[in-house]
Design a protein around this motif. Structure first.
Motif, PDB file in Angstrom:
ATOM      1  N   LEU A 141     -23.287  -4.002 -63.534  1.00  0.00           N
ATOM      2  CA  LEU A 141     -21.999  -4.504 -63.974  1.00  0.00           C
ATOM      3  C   LEU A 141     -22.200  -5.505 -65.104  1.00  0.00           C
ATOM      4  O   LEU A 141     -22.958  -6.471 -64.950  1.00  0.00           O
ATOM      5  CB  LEU A 141     -21.259  -5.167 -62.816  1.00  0.00           C
ATOM      6  N   ARG A 142     -21.532  -5.260 -66.235  1.00  0.00           N
ATOM      7  CA  ARG A 142     -21.612  -6.215 -67.339  1.00  0.00           C
ATOM      8  C   ARG A 142     -20.499  -7.245 -67.187  1.00  0.00           C
ATOM      9  O   ARG A 142     -19.308  -6.897 -67.110  1.00  0.00           O
ATOM     10  CB  ARG A 142     -21.489  -5.521 -68.691  1.00  0.00           C
ATOM     11  N   LEU A 143     -20.887  -8.504 -67.171  1.00  0.00           N
ATOM     12  CA  LEU A 143     -19.962  -9.602 -66.962  1.00  0.00           C
ATOM     13  C   LEU A 143     -19.991 -10.541 -68.156  1.00  0.00           C
ATOM     14  O   LEU A 143     -21.029 -10.724 -68.796  1.00  0.00           O
ATOM     15  CB  LEU A 143     -20.326 -10.360 -65.683  1.00  0.00           C
ATOM     16  N   THR A 144     -18.848 -11.135 -68.461  1.00  0.00           N
ATOM     17  CA  THR A 144     -18.749 -12.073 -69.577  1.00  0.00           C
ATOM     18  C   THR A 144     -18.950 -13.486 -69.046  1.00  0.00           C
ATOM     19  O   THR A 144     -18.133 -13.963 -68.256  1.00  0.00           O
ATOM     20  CB  THR A 144     -17.381 -11.964 -70.258  1.00  0.00           C
ATOM     21  N   PRO A 145     -20.003 -14.174 -69.452  1.00  0.00           N
ATOM     22  CA  PRO A 145     -20.316 -15.471 -68.863  1.00  0.00           C
ATOM     23  C   PRO A 145     -19.492 -16.642 -69.388  1.00  0.00           C
ATOM     24  O   PRO A 145     -19.473 -17.708 -68.791  1.00  0.00           O
ATOM     25  CB  PRO A 145     -21.795 -15.657 -69.213  1.00  0.00           C
ATOM     26  N   GLY A 146     -18.824 -16.470 -70.549  1.00  0.00           N
ATOM     27  CA  GLY A 146     -18.075 -17.578 -71.118  1.00  0.00           C
ATOM     28  C   GLY A 146     -18.961 -18.644 -71.728  1.00  0.00           C
ATOM     29  O   GLY A 146     -18.628 -19.831 -71.713  1.00  0.00           O
TER      30      GLY A 146
END
Length: 465
Positions: free
Chosen positions: A184-189
């Motif tokens: 899963l690709r997640l956006t870390p901010g």
């Protein structure tokens, strides 16, 4: 072709440091301005991989991409060995092949134990054709087609899921008997100082699930028997010199592992992306490969201990820092134009079609005259491409010796996003590429010809004469 001394090229009033790996066995390729094997021979010509660049142009033509195998292999080994040194768990380096995808480059990376990160069906086909183990291929992309997803499933590679639409599509394509292997690709901010077009970790990005969706995503995936979620992925951008953003990323991602565990997901892989910058100019000061790897490993070890979870398999996916410095592009200088009191233009036989980064990202490069390596830099010139486009400027205010038509201009660090973003603008044929090592040059990309340019053209019968 016997090398006599390491390169000491004047540029902007400075000299390049010696590049020889013999003199500097610990040098990190991403910190070098030229390939590691660059030397000046007795003819005052630049040599790379033991090959005289002027002779390479005479044999293969120009523009010409010249890829130094030793530099590429050194970068692969430094990533691989640094992970083994600083990370007590299992690890895997992936080459981000969007930087330069071709059979030879994929084969070299694979032979050094690297896997391949691909972002399209075409890159996946290239990696597979080069003999890369499908278990070491990871497919990325924010809008993968059904055909690409099916190709990846049939090939048994891992799919890095970017969004809900893709996730729901894969649920339908998979089967309980053989669940689709996904990350899963997640956006870390996490923000970092780089060009806005190559920042991917901040919240306003087209890539990845938003952090506020994590619990919902993990809960959904845990209920799907057609999916096998093995890991999480994040990438914060490219051409990054700062170390703290990657330390922050590593810490955040371990927290994601804990959250996934609470939802019943046994995630075993953590991919921190890539993004390490390189030295394009004398003022650039990127960390070495080892200096990039070490703190990430330390943060993950500490965070896993604090969260009381086992060490995941650690993956990273460098592209630019593996391939960029390994390659230079050789051009032949043609016409010139002096505008008194303003500037002097010199023109090369390529430009934005073989290197679109200056016009796209305002990227800055350095160049040398391969046939006049000891000559002093006495002129300030603007290097213009041959395209019918005012913005086709390769280098502004380049410091070079006096140039003449026929001189060979070599632009440094063109291995990343030059060939891979090249085009046929103005119907120019794409250049050839050669792989050099120990005085031997092998063609790895043939030069296109006019027939190649019209190969896909179709003309209705009523228009034929």
């Amino acid at each position: 072709m016997v090398s006599t001394h390491p390169v000491g090229v004047q540029n902007s009033g400075k000299k390049y440091l010696p590049q020889s790996p013999i003199d500097h066995p610990g040098i990190s390729p991403n910190q070098s301005l030229l390939p590691l094997t660059a030397q000046v021979n007795s003819s005052d010509h630049l040599e790379i991989g033991g090959c005289d660049v002027k002779q390479l142009v005479e044999q293969f033509g120009s523009p010409l991409y010249i890829l130094d195998e030793e530099t590429l292999r050194t970068a692969c080994r430094q990533y691989r060995d640094s992970l083994k040194l600083y990370y007590p768990g299992e690890s895997q380096v992936l080459y981000a092949s969007k930087a330069w995808s071709c059979l030879a480059v994929c084969a070299i990376a694979s032979s050094e134990g690297l896997g391949i990160d691909v972002v399209s069906g075409g890159e996946l086909h290239t990696a597979l054709t080069a003999g890369v183990d499908p278990d070491k291929i990871y497919l990325h992309g924010n809008n993968k087609s059904t055909e690409e997803l099916t190709f990846a499933i049939d090939s048994n590679c891992t799919i890095v899921v970017d969004n809900w639409y893709e996730l729901e599509t894969l649920v339908k394509l998979g089967s309980a008997a053989k669940p689709v292997r996904i990350m899963l690709r997640l956006t870390p901010g996490i923000e970092c100082h780089t060009h806005e077009y190559i920042r991917t970790g901040h919240l306003d990005s087209k890539f990845g699930f938003h952090p506020e969706q994590l619990a919902e995503v993990f809960a959904f995936v845990s209920q799907q028997d057609t999916l096998n979620c093995i890991g999480v992925h994040a990438h914060i951008g490219s051409q990054i010199f700062e170390r703290q953003p990657h330390r922050d990323l590593a810490a955040v991602m371990v927290q994601w592992l804990s959250l996934a565990k609470n939802h019943g997901l046994d995630i075993s892989e953590l991919n921190v992306g890539g993004g390490l910058g390189i030295r394009y100019t004398e003022s650039d000061d990127p960390p070495s490969i080892e200096e990039w790897v070490k703190p990430i490993c330390e943060v993950i070890k500490t965070a896993c201990e604090q969260e009381n979870i086992p060490l995941p398999k650690l993956l990273c996916e460098p592209g630019r820092s593996l391939i960029a410095t390994s390659c230079v592009t050789a051009y032949t200088i043609g016409s010139s134009k002096e505008i008194p009191g303003i500037r002097t233009y010199i023109t090369i036989d390529g430009g934005m079609s073989d290197n679109p980064r200056p016009i796209t990202y305002q990227s800055v490069y350095r160049a040398v005259l391969a046939n006049k390596m000891s000559a002093s830099a006495t002129e300030t010139v603007t290097v213009a491409g041959k395209h019918c486009e005012s913005g086709d400027i390769l280098i502004k205010n380049a410091q070079l010796p006096k140039t003449q038509p026929g001189d060979i201009l070599v632009v440094n660090a063109t291995g990343a996003y030059n060939y891979s973003m090249s085009s046929n603008y103005n119907r120019l044929a794409r250049p050839a590429a050669v792989l050099v090592r120990n005085g031997e040059a092998n063609l790895i990309l043939r030069r296109e010809n006019y027939q190649d340019l019209i190969r896909q053209d179709c003309i209705p019968e009523r228009l034929k004469k």
